[in-house]
Design a protein around this motif. Sequence first.
Motif, mmCIF file in Angstrom:
data_model
loop_
_atom_site.group_PDB
_atom_site.id
_atom_site.type_symbol
_atom_site.label_atom_id
_atom_site.label_comp_id
_atom_site.label_asym_id
_atom_site.label_seq_id
_atom_site.Cartn_x
_atom_site.Cartn_y
_atom_site.Cartn_z
ATOM 1 N N PHE A 14 -41.249 49.158 42.440
ATOM 2 C CA PHE A 14 -42.319 49.329 41.461
ATOM 3 C C PHE A 14 -43.503 48.457 41.840
ATOM 4 N N ASP A 15 -44.649 48.743 41.212
ATOM 5 C CA ASP A 15 -45.864 47.955 41.400
ATOM 6 C C ASP A 15 -46.370 47.470 40.048
ATOM 7 N N ALA A 16 -47.113 46.376 40.064
ATOM 8 C CA ALA A 16 -47.802 45.893 38.865
ATOM 9 C C ALA A 16 -49.179 45.394 39.292
ATOM 10 N N ASN A 17 -50.184 45.701 38.470
ATOM 11 C CA ASN A 17 -51.578 45.462 38.841
ATOM 12 C C ASN A 17 -52.266 44.471 37.910
ATOM 13 N N PRO A 18 -53.357 43.848 38.374
ATOM 14 C CA PRO A 18 -54.149 42.969 37.506
ATOM 15 C C PRO A 18 -54.699 43.744 36.312
ATOM 16 N N GLY A 19 -54.823 43.054 35.183
ATOM 17 C CA GLY A 19 -55.318 43.695 33.971
ATOM 18 C C GLY A 19 -54.287 44.569 33.297
ATOM 19 N N GLN A 20 -53.030 44.386 33.666
ATOM 20 C CA GLN A 20 -51.961 45.221 33.139
ATOM 21 C C GLN A 20 -50.841 44.344 32.582
ATOM 22 N N ILE A 21 -50.381 44.694 31.379
ATOM 23 C CA ILE A 21 -49.192 44.043 30.826
ATOM 24 C C ILE A 21 -48.045 45.039 30.929
ATOM 25 N N LEU A 22 -47.081 44.702 31.761
ATOM 26 C CA LEU A 22 -45.965 45.587 32.051
ATOM 27 C C LEU A 22 -44.738 45.143 31.278
ATOM 28 N N GLY A 23 -44.242 46.006 30.388
ATOM 29 C CA GLY A 23 -43.003 45.727 29.682
ATOM 30 C C GLY A 23 -41.826 46.020 30.583
ATOM 31 N N PHE A 24 -40.893 45.069 30.664
ATOM 32 C CA PHE A 24 -39.715 45.208 31.535
ATOM 33 C C PHE A 24 -38.488 45.135 30.642
ATOM 34 N N LEU A 25 -37.901 46.298 30.355
ATOM 35 C CA LEU A 25 -36.855 46.399 29.343
ATOM 36 C C LEU A 25 -35.534 46.829 29.947
ATOM 37 N N VAL A 50 -34.794 53.554 35.210
ATOM 38 C CA VAL A 50 -34.612 54.872 34.594
ATOM 39 C C VAL A 50 -35.902 55.372 33.949
ATOM 40 N N ALA A 51 -36.922 54.526 33.874
ATOM 41 C CA ALA A 51 -38.235 54.944 33.370
ATOM 42 C C ALA A 51 -39.294 54.005 33.931
ATOM 43 N N ASN A 52 -40.440 54.575 34.301
ATOM 44 C CA ASN A 52 -41.561 53.783 34.813
ATOM 45 C C ASN A 52 -42.845 54.566 34.564
ATOM 46 N N SER A 53 -43.496 54.290 33.439
ATOM 47 C CA SER A 53 -44.717 55.028 33.091
ATOM 48 C C SER A 53 -45.435 54.301 31.974
ATOM 49 N N SER A 54 -46.565 54.850 31.559
ATOM 50 C CA SER A 54 -47.242 54.311 30.385
ATOM 51 C C SER A 54 -46.429 54.648 29.143
ATOM 52 N N ILE A 55 -46.629 53.884 28.085
ATOM 53 C CA ILE A 55 -45.913 54.140 26.838
ATOM 54 C C ILE A 55 -46.286 55.512 26.282
ATOM 55 N N VAL A 56 -47.563 55.849 26.395
ATOM 56 C CA VAL A 56 -48.031 57.160 25.899
ATOM 57 C C VAL A 56 -47.324 58.291 26.631
ATOM 58 N N GLU A 57 -47.259 58.195 27.949
ATOM 59 C CA GLU A 57 -46.617 59.244 28.743
ATOM 60 C C GLU A 57 -45.118 59.335 28.450
ATOM 61 N N LEU A 58 -44.494 58.178 28.259
ATOM 62 C CA LEU A 58 -43.057 58.155 27.979
ATOM 63 C C LEU A 58 -42.740 58.837 26.648
ATOM 64 N N LYS A 59 -43.567 58.581 25.645
ATOM 65 C CA LYS A 59 -43.367 59.224 24.337
ATOM 66 C C LYS A 59 -43.583 60.729 24.424
ATOM 67 N N LYS A 60 -44.592 61.111 25.201
ATOM 68 C CA LYS A 60 -44.885 62.539 25.364
ATOM 69 C C LYS A 60 -43.736 63.241 26.088
ATOM 70 N N GLN A 61 -43.239 62.580 27.111
ATOM 71 C CA GLN A 61 -42.158 63.158 27.908
ATOM 72 C C GLN A 61 -40.890 63.379 27.078
ATOM 73 N N HIS A 62 -40.603 62.434 26.188
ATOM 74 C CA HIS A 62 -39.372 62.519 25.388
ATOM 75 C C HIS A 62 -39.621 63.099 23.993
ATOM 76 N N GLN A 63 -40.867 63.480 23.738
ATOM 77 C CA GLN A 63 -41.243 64.142 22.480
ATOM 78 C C GLN A 63 -40.806 63.362 21.241
ATOM 79 N N THR A 64 -41.104 62.059 21.274
ATOM 80 C CA THR A 64 -40.822 61.203 20.122
ATOM 81 C C THR A 64 -41.764 60.008 20.145
#
Length: 235
Positions: free
Chosen positions: A23-34, A209-223
Amino acid sequence: MSIQVRQLSKHYGKQKAVDSISFDANPGQILGFLGPNGAGKSTTMQILTSYLKPDTGTALVCGYDTQSQSLEVRRRIGYLPENTPLYIDMYVKEFLSFVAESYGMSDVSKRVQDTIELVGLQMEQHKKIHMLSKGYQQRVGLAQAIIHEPEVLILDEPTSGLDPNQLAEIRELIRKLGRDKTVILSTHIMQEVEAICDNLIIINKGQIVANSSIVELKKQHQTDSLEEIFRKLTA
């Protein structure tokens, strides 16, 4: 990119604590690691901070290899582990001065005072650390992680033990730090992820098992429920 992880693995005997993750992480980004307990979160963070050596793969922080260039990595990283190792018989200001001096900072006194104000320890700075509540000890831990103005912050359960007022203040501080730093934040509290994080990695049994924005993750799982998504991916 501030953090680049490629095919990283770490085994303990036959157990794969971390299993070929990238995975990658960039400046200006807060990455949740769960992930659930034992999923490989802490192992990954300890490799990134040069506390552990991987069995295979590479991890770069600001272009420096965490193993062969560990001193350069440690100069650029701030780490708040889940159980922060503090010298509890030292005074708050004394402890932070000691940390700043260990980084070879030039204007120790000013940097210590600026950091104390930033994390809200003005009223506690002349107390011994063992006299502080868990929440204020957590602030001392955060202060030692940021005192040398690192480019990358790795925070393991940074809001543990905070009351609701302290929680709001530390959330805002982490968001502020995340504007120009790379922040990886691990927590079990989904409300924290919602309030602070931009992107999300979920790890289970050593694998991502998941690596995306929170918005995209919710859209993908429809919840709209991160908790529901987490349970589904880590069951």
